[in-house]
Design a protein around this motif. Structure first.
Motif: not given
Length: 107
Positions: A4-13
């Protein structure tokens, strides 16, 4: 939680203004975002499958080991008794501290 954190990071990028300026960066971040979303869905599927299998294993064990089923029932009964007695204690703690109330509370 990690996926979930990785998905959030990719969305923020993806929301980064640099993606609009650099097409190569946008392409890399889009690929990263797609990979993270796939990984998250794969992990969720594994977790859901694991939870379903866990319930089946408990049923198998309870048929093989009947004492396990009895222990679970005793635990549930003890937990109910504890909750009932805890509510009695809370009721006596709220009352005025007189001799009979203190005796019952101690008991």
């Amino acid at each position: 939680a990690m996926s979930k954190s990785a998905v959030k990071i990719s969305s923020d990028l993806l929301a980064n203004p640099l993606c609009e300026q650099e097409p190569g960066f946008l392409e890399m971040v889009t690929a990263f975002d797609t990979a993270m979303k796939r990984m998250d869905s794969f992990n969720q599927e594994k977790v859901n499958r694991g939870l379903a299998e866990e319930g089946g294993e408990t049923r198998v064990f309870s048929s093989v080991f009947p004492s396990l089923n009895m222990a679970v029932k005793r635990r549930e009964q003890t937990l109910q008794d504890y909750k009932r007695l805890q509510s009695k204690v809370e009721k006596y703690e709220e009352k005025e501290r007189t001799g009979p109330v203190l005796a019952k509370l101690h008991q």
